[in-house]
Design an enzyme around this catalytic site. Structure first.
Site, short mmCIF file in Angstrom:
data_model
loop_
_atom_site.label_atom_id
_atom_site.label_comp_id
_atom_site.label_asym_id
_atom_site.label_seq_id
_atom_site.Cartn_x
_atom_site.Cartn_y
_atom_site.Cartn_z
N ARG A 95 0.83 -1.22 0.00
CA ARG A 95 0.00 0.00 0.00
C ARG A 95 0.85 1.26 0.00
O ARG A 95 0.47 2.27 -0.58
CB ARG A 95 -0.93 -0.01 1.21
CG ARG A 95 -2.04 -1.00 1.03
CD ARG A 95 -3.16 -0.73 1.99
NE ARG A 95 -4.32 -1.48 1.58
CZ ARG A 95 -5.20 -2.00 2.42
NH1 ARG A 95 -5.07 -1.84 3.72
NH2 ARG A 95 -6.24 -2.65 1.97
N LYS A 103 -19.90 -15.32 -0.63
CA LYS A 103 -21.35 -15.10 -0.65
C LYS A 103 -21.88 -14.42 -1.91
O LYS A 103 -21.25 -13.51 -2.45
CB LYS A 103 -21.73 -14.25 0.56
CG LYS A 103 -21.50 -15.00 1.85
CD LYS A 103 -21.91 -14.16 3.02
CE LYS A 103 -21.87 -14.99 4.30
NZ LYS A 103 -22.18 -14.19 5.46
N GLY A 146 -9.56 -7.75 -2.34
CA GLY A 146 -8.38 -8.12 -1.55
C GLY A 146 -7.98 -9.57 -1.69
O GLY A 146 -6.80 -9.89 -1.88
N GLY A 156 -13.72 -2.98 -0.84
CA GLY A 156 -15.07 -2.39 -0.86
C GLY A 156 -15.20 -1.32 -1.93
O GLY A 156 -16.20 -1.26 -2.65
P1 AMP Z 1 -15.44 -12.76 -0.44
O1 AMP Z 1 -14.91 -11.85 0.62
O2 AMP Z 1 -16.93 -12.85 -0.50
O3 AMP Z 1 -14.80 -12.50 -1.79
O4 AMP Z 1 -15.01 -14.23 0.00
C1 AMP Z 1 -13.68 -14.65 0.06
C2 AMP Z 1 -13.64 -15.91 0.90
O5 AMP Z 1 -14.49 -16.88 0.33
C3 AMP Z 1 -12.27 -16.55 0.99
O6 AMP Z 1 -11.76 -16.34 2.27
C4 AMP Z 1 -12.54 -18.02 0.71
O7 AMP Z 1 -11.95 -18.88 1.68
C5 AMP Z 1 -14.05 -18.12 0.79
N1 AMP Z 1 -14.58 -19.21 -0.04
C6 AMP Z 1 -14.33 -19.42 -1.34
N2 AMP Z 1 -14.92 -20.53 -1.76
C7 AMP Z 1 -15.59 -21.06 -0.71
C8 AMP Z 1 -16.40 -22.21 -0.52
N3 AMP Z 1 -16.63 -23.06 -1.51
N4 AMP Z 1 -16.92 -22.42 0.70
C9 AMP Z 1 -16.67 -21.57 1.71
N5 AMP Z 1 -15.92 -20.46 1.59
C10 AMP Z 1 -15.38 -20.20 0.40
#
Ligand code: AMP
Length: 411
Positions: free
Chosen positions: A52, A213, A366, A389
């Site tokens: 950063r 999610k 990130g 974000g």
């Molecule tokens: P996000 O912040 O929504 O982009 O989510 C990132 C996180 O999603 C990472 O820390 C991953 O470990 C998690 N992730 C990715 N695939 C899966 C999965 N199949 N089940 C649970 N967590 C997941």
């Protein structure tokens, strides 16, 4: 943020209608640069990753070369509106000094007569780093008096803190009421790439979305609706879509309250003629333990008690073929729990496919940034966003307060 020149792209449209740093006359002036020096620190307050800080060096070096008096400010962590040595920017001052190869003065506060005194003695080319802005409650509440006190230190304002541009804070928004305000080089590059990719993509344009999610990526999916040719979904979010189609997904991550939304979006994209790809196989385990037994199964055959934690080899192949003719690729969110070796192969394989594509490749968020670095291909993608974000909000087509507040470009 390495640039590669193999993309067959039109020049990115001028998407920044705000003043940028080269349009300000800063020679001999006091220039307040809002940076994002929110770096990770270990228990001994040593910086573990200075990316950063390095991202803002072009703006700082430019200001030094132009003969400005350079006043740098940032937040670090969440000190809750009062001084807390755990969140001091002193280690950043030391690292900056090394990176700039010049003396960096450090002020123990960011406003007040003492700092004003230090600034009044600065000469052209001097660099001063102020202490953590969030030692004052007024920073996060966008307090007018606090913003005015900050503005008193300078003649003009440059915002290079893209990662904080979605925050309505005093050093991001409030200060712009008092000073001519421009985007720094990092801010400009982020806007040009992220806004450029969704407003003027060279087609075919493929978006890869992953991460935990659906709820976090819905805004992006909705905004991309009339812009992309293909959407590739991986990560935990895929299983909400698959469950919504009526299939069992074992114990995989499912957002029950997003099932209807997932179904609606998938149908909408389909009726708009967009190709919508979901994983056809996955790596499953009963627990997230690093040594847990794993299996590769077709997505429609995940047993009860097992959960999908990565995309499988058939999906890697499918997604890679789907990416092959792309001219623009946007990737946000990992394909699996890549933090654990057993579930990292899908994400790393996709990182390689993205890096190998003969396309303009933009990576945001990130986690995806980290995945691309761990896969060793960060130099082979066109642009990696520094904002989580903030980059999501730009990709959702939202206006960021920190950008909106900058001075309009003269036409
Ligand atoms: P996000 O912040 O929504 O982009 O989510 C990132 C996180 O999603 C990472 O820390 C991953 O470990 C998690 N992730 C990715 N695939 C899966 C999965 N199949 N089940 C649970 N967590 C997941």
């Amino acid at each position: 943020m390495a640039q590669k020149n193999n993309a067959q792209s039109k020049p990115i449209k001028d998407v920044l209608d705000k003043l940028s740093v080269e349009e300000l006359d800063i020679a001999g002036k006091r220039v307040f640069i809002r940076a994002d020096f929110n770096v990770p620190l270990d228990d001994n307050l040593k910086i573990t990753d200075d990316k950063r800080i390095r991202s803002t060096l072009p703006t700082i070096n430019y200001a030094i070369d132009e003969g400005a008096k350079v006043i740098l400010a940032s937040h670090l962590g969440r000190p809750k509106g009062r001084p807390d040595p755990r969140y001091s920017l002193a280690p950043v001052a030391k690292r900056l000094q090394r990176l700039l190869n010049t003396e960096v003065l450090f002020a123990a506060d960011c406003i007040g007569p003492h700092v004003e005194g230090v600034v009044s003695k600065m000469k052209a080319g001097d660099v001063l780093l102020l202490e953590n802005l969030r030692y004052h409650v007024g920073e996060e509440t966008n307090d007018e008096d606090f913003a005015e006190s900050l503005s008193r230190l300078a003649d003009c304002f440059i915002n290079d803190a893209f990662g904080t541009a979605h925050r309505l804070h005093a050093s991001i928004v409030g200060i712009t009421k008092y000073l001519p305000s421009a985007a720094g080089f990092l801010m400009k590059k982020e806007i040009e790439h992220l806004k450029g990719v969704v407003t003027n993509p060279v087609r075919p344009f493929v978006a890869i979305l992953g991460g935990a999610k659906v709820s976090g990526k819905i805004g992006v999916l909705e905004h991309l609706e009339d812009k992309v040719e293909k959407v590739l979904i991986g990560g935990g979010m895929a299983f909400t879509f698959i469950k919504a189609m009526g299939y069992e997904v074992g114990d995989s991550l499912v957002e029950s309250d997003m099932l209807d939304t997932a179904q609606r979006i998938r149908k909408k994209l389909k009726s708009a003629g967009i190709k919508f790809y979901l994983p056809v196989d996955c790596v499953i385990a009963q627990t997230l333990e690093p040594g847990a037994e794993t299996k590769i199964v077709p997505t429609l055959e995940i047993p009860k008690g097992w959960r999908a934690l990565d995309i499988g080899p058939a999906t890697v192949k499918l997604f890679s073929i789907a990416l092959a003719n792309a001219k623009t690729i946007l990737w946000n969110g990992p394909m699996g729990v890549f933090e654990i070796d057993a579930f990292s192969r899908g994400t790393f394989a996709i990182a390689h496919s993205v890096a190998d594509a003969y396309a303009l490749t933009v990576v945001g968020g990130g986690d995806t940034d980290l995945a691309v670095h761990r896969a060793g291909v960060s130099d082979a993608v066109s642009f990696i966003s520094t904002g989580g974000g903030a980059s999501l909000q730009l990709l959702e087509g939202k206006e960021l307060p920190g950008i909106a507040a900058l001075t309009d470009k003269k036409t």
